[in-house]
Design a protein around this motif. Structure first.
Motif, PDB file in Angstrom:
ATOM      1  N   TYR A   1       0.824  -1.215   0.000  1.00  0.00           N
ATOM      2  CA  TYR A   1       0.000   0.000   0.000  1.00  0.00           C
ATOM      3  C   TYR A   1       0.855   1.260   0.000  1.00  0.00           C
ATOM      4  CZ  TYR A   1      -3.503   3.444   1.349  1.00  0.00           C
ATOM      5  OH  TYR A   1      -4.319   4.558   1.374  1.00  0.00           O
TER       6      TYR A   1
ATOM      7  N   GLU B   1     -16.208  -0.820   0.640  1.00  0.00           N
ATOM      8  CA  GLU B   1     -15.531  -1.977   1.207  1.00  0.00           C
ATOM      9  C   GLU B   1     -15.431  -3.098   0.173  1.00  0.00           C
ATOM     10  OE1 GLU B   1     -13.952  -4.769   4.221  1.00  0.00           O
ATOM     11  OE2 GLU B   1     -13.616  -2.751   3.429  1.00  0.00           O
TER      12      GLU B   1
ATOM     13  N   ARG C   1     -12.674  -2.169  -2.142  1.00  0.00           N
ATOM     14  CA  ARG C   1     -11.388  -2.486  -1.509  1.00  0.00           C
ATOM     15  C   ARG C   1     -11.130  -3.984  -1.547  1.00  0.00           C
ATOM     16  NH1 ARG C   1      -9.244  -4.988   2.526  1.00  0.00           N
ATOM     17  NH2 ARG C   1     -11.278  -5.687   3.248  1.00  0.00           N
TER      18      ARG C   1
ATOM     19  N   SER D   1     -11.498  -5.076  -5.589  1.00  0.00           N
ATOM     20  CA  SER D   1     -10.755  -4.184  -6.490  1.00  0.00           C
ATOM     21  C   SER D   1     -11.047  -4.468  -7.966  1.00  0.00           C
ATOM     22  CB  SER D   1      -9.253  -4.298  -6.234  1.00  0.00           C
ATOM     23  OG  SER D   1      -8.938  -3.882  -4.931  1.00  0.00           O
TER      24      SER D   1
ATOM     25  N   ASN E   1      -4.808  -2.919  -1.608  1.00  0.00           N
ATOM     26  CA  ASN E   1      -6.062  -2.875  -0.867  1.00  0.00           C
ATOM     27  C   ASN E   1      -6.234  -4.037   0.101  1.00  0.00           C
ATOM     28  OD1 ASN E   1      -7.089  -0.449  -1.798  1.00  0.00           O
ATOM     29  ND2 ASN E   1      -8.144  -1.369  -3.539  1.00  0.00           N
TER      30      ASN E   1
ATOM     31  N   TRP F   1      -4.303  -2.508   6.460  1.00  0.00           N
ATOM     32  CA  TRP F   1      -5.672  -2.892   6.801  1.00  0.00           C
ATOM     33  C   TRP F   1      -5.682  -4.003   7.838  1.00  0.00           C
ATOM     34  CZ3 TRP F   1      -8.684   0.514   4.381  1.00  0.00           C
ATOM     35  CH2 TRP F   1      -8.226   1.068   3.173  1.00  0.00           C
TER      36      TRP F   1
ATOM     37  N   PRO G   1     -13.354   1.989   5.051  1.00  0.00           N
ATOM     38  CA  PRO G   1     -12.549   1.648   3.882  1.00  0.00           C
ATOM     39  C   PRO G   1     -11.971   2.869   3.163  1.00  0.00           C
ATOM     40  CG  PRO G   1     -14.852   1.564   3.299  1.00  0.00           C
ATOM     41  CD  PRO G   1     -14.797   1.940   4.765  1.00  0.00           C
TER      42      PRO G   1
ATOM     43  N   HIS H   1      -8.794   3.462   0.468  1.00  0.00           N
ATOM     44  CA  HIS H   1      -8.481   2.399  -0.484  1.00  0.00           C
ATOM     45  C   HIS H   1      -8.119   3.032  -1.829  1.00  0.00           C
ATOM     46  CE1 HIS H   1     -12.024   2.586  -3.123  1.00  0.00           C
ATOM     47  NE2 HIS H   1     -12.769   2.777  -2.049  1.00  0.00           N
TER      48      HIS H   1
END
Length: 403
Positions: free
Chosen positions: A54, A281, A284, A287, A321, A327, A339, A342
Motif C-alpha cells: 500500500y 468496502e 477495496r 478491487s 487494498n 488494513w 474503507p 483504499h
C-alpha cells in the motif's frame, strides 16, 4: 558503492506473470508473494518494476511528477509505441493537458448534478428489483442487476440513445485488456476493434447526444472555451470507457460480498445508511481495477531501490487494498471497517472523477434490494471473466428470500 548498498538498490526478481490466465482469475496468491518479496519487485518477464504494498502504490499514485500517466497507463510505452486510439485526456495525460478536461468533468459530475439524478435512479432501481424478483427467487445477479442497472442509468445520464448499448461492455473489456501485454485476450478482441471503436466514437459526437446529459454539457464547455472542440469527444469517450465496466464489476463485487457474508447483509438491512460503506468496502476487497502502470520521469529512489528513468512500474491496486500493513484483517469483508483510503478508485489528480456517480448507482440498487430481500446467498459457483486490468465477472447466481 559498498556491496550492502548495491544490494539495497537492486530489487528482488520475480518471473511471475501477473497476466497469466490463472492469476487473472485468482490474483491473491501472487499479490501476497509480491508484498512479501519487497516494496519494489522486478518482473523479469515484462521488464517492469512492481509495487504491491500500500505505501508504495499510494506514493506512486499521488506523485504524478515522477510517475507519469502520459506515457500510458498500460504496458505499452507511448514514448515509443503507437496507440490504437487517441490517448485518454484523463487517464493518459498529465498537467497541463490533463487539467481542463478534469476540471470540466469535475464540475459536470459535482454533487448538485448527482442530487438531480438521485430520485430517478432510486425509482429505476426499485423498478428493476421488482421486475427481477417477480421472475423468481433465483437469478443471475451479474446480468440481471449489476450489469442491467448501470447500462440503463449511466448512458441515460450521459445522453446516449437506446440503440447499441450492448457495445459498451465489449468496448470497455477491449480497452482495459489493451493496458496489458498483447496476449490471447487482446488477440480475441482484434476483429472487433474497428467496429466497436467506430460505434463508440459515433456516440461521442454532439449530434448523437441528448440535450440535457453529461455529454451535452461537455460540448457546452467547448462552446465556452473551457475545452477545444477536438477535446470534447475524447472527454465523452473517457466518460463512457471508465464509467460503465468499473461500476458494473464493482456492483457485482458488492453483491458477491453480501451473498457470501450473511451477517454483513443483515447489518446493511438494519442500517441502510451503511450502503455506501458496503460499496467502498467491496471495491477495496475485490478491487475491480486490479492494476495500472505509470512511467518514471527520472531516476527515482523508492524504498531504497532505484527505478530508472523511462521504466514502467506496475501498481497492484488489488494487492495494496489487502496489505496487512494498512488494513486490519484485510481479507475479510467487514462493514464495521472504514474503507476510506483504499486505492480502488486511484488516488491523487488521476483519482476516478466519476467515483461518486458509481456510489450513487450502488446506493440506489442496494437500497432497493435490501428493502425487498431478507436473505441473499449464492445459488451456484460464480464465473469470472479474465481481463488484463479488471477483475471481471460473467455470472453470479443468486438465491433470495423476499422480505
Amino acid at each position: 558503492m559498498t556491496e550492502a548498498l548495491e544490494r539495497a538498490l537492486v530489487p528482488p526478481v520475480s518471473d511471475a506473470d501477473p497476466f497469466a490466465h490463472d492469476v487473472l482469475l485468482d490474483p491473491e496468491p501472487l499479490h501476497q508473494a509480491l508484498r512479501e518479496a519487497g516494496p519494489v519487485v522486478y518482473l523479469s518477464r515484462y521488464d517492469v518494476r512492481a509495487l504491491a504494498r500500500y505505501e508504495q502504490v499510494h506514493a506512486a499514485l499521488v506523485n504524478w511528477q515522477h510517475f507519469e500517466s502520459g506515457s500510458g497507463v498500460g504496458l505499452a510505452n507511448f514514448r515509443y509505441e503507437e496507440t490504437w486510439r487517441p490517448p485518454s485526456l484523463l487517464l493518459e495525460a498529465d498537467p497541463p493537458l490533463h487539467d481542463a478536461p478534469r476540471r470540466v468533468l469535475r464540475e459536470i459530475l459535482a454533487p448538485p448534478a448527482l442530487r438531480r439524478l438521485r430520485e430517478s435512479w432510486h425509482a429505476l432501481a426499485e423498478e428493476l428489483v421488482d421486475q427481477v424478483l417477480d421472475g423468481g427467487r433465483e437469478f443471475d445477479g451479474f446480468t440481471a442487476l449489476a450489469e442491467a442497472f448501470p447500462l440503463r442509468a449511466f448512458p441515460d445520464a450521459v445522453g446516449l440513445g437506446p440503440d447499441g448499448r450492448e457495445n459498451l461492455l465489449p468496448y470497455g473489456n477491449m480497452a482495459f485488456n489493451s493496458f496489458g501485454p498483447r496476449n490471447y485476450l487482446v488477440a480475441a478482441d482484434a476483429d472487433r476493434v474497428a467496429g466497436l471503436s467506430a460505434w463508440v466514437n459515433a456516440q461521442c459526437a454532439r449530434e448523437a447526444l441528448g440535450e440535457d446529459g453529461f455529454g451535452a454539457r461537455i460540448w457546452a464547455a467547448a462552446d465556452r472555451g473551457e475545452l477545444t472542440y477536438e477535446q470534447a469527444p475524447l472527454v465523452v469517450r473517457s466518460l463512457l470507457t471508465a464509467g460503465v465496466d468499473t461500476t458494473v464489476h464493482g456492483l457485482a463485487a458488492c453483491l458477491y460480498a453480501l451473498a457470501t457474508h450473511p451477517a454483513e447483509w443483515q447489518r446493511l438491512r438494519d442500517r441502510p445508511e451503511s450502503v455506501r460503506v458496503a460499496f467502498d468496502e467491496a471495491v477495496r476487497w475485490q478491487s475491480p481495477v486490479q492494476t495500472f502502470f505509470r512511467t518514471a520521469t527520472a531516476d527515482i529512489t523508492m524504498a531504497g531501490t532505484v527505478v530508472p528513468e523511462g521504466t514502467k512500474i506496475l501498481m497492484f491496486l488489488g494487492a495494496a487494498n489487502r496489505d496487512p500493513a494498512r488494513w486490519r484483517d484485510p481479507d475479510r469483508f467487514d462493514l464495521t471497517r472504514d474503507p476510506s483510503g483504499h486505492v480502488g478508485f486511484g488516488m491523487g489528480i488521476h483519482q476516478c472523477v466519476g467515483q461518486h456517480v458509481a456510489r450513487l448507482e450502488a446506493e440506489a440498487l442496494l437500497t432497493a434490494l435490501a428493502r425487498r430481500v431478507e436473505h441473499l446467498e449464492l445459488a451456484g459457483p460464480p464465473q469470472r471473466h479474465p481481463n488484463n486490468t479488471l477483475r471481471s465477472w460473467t455470472s453470479l447466481p443468486l438465491r433470495v428470500r423476499p422480505a
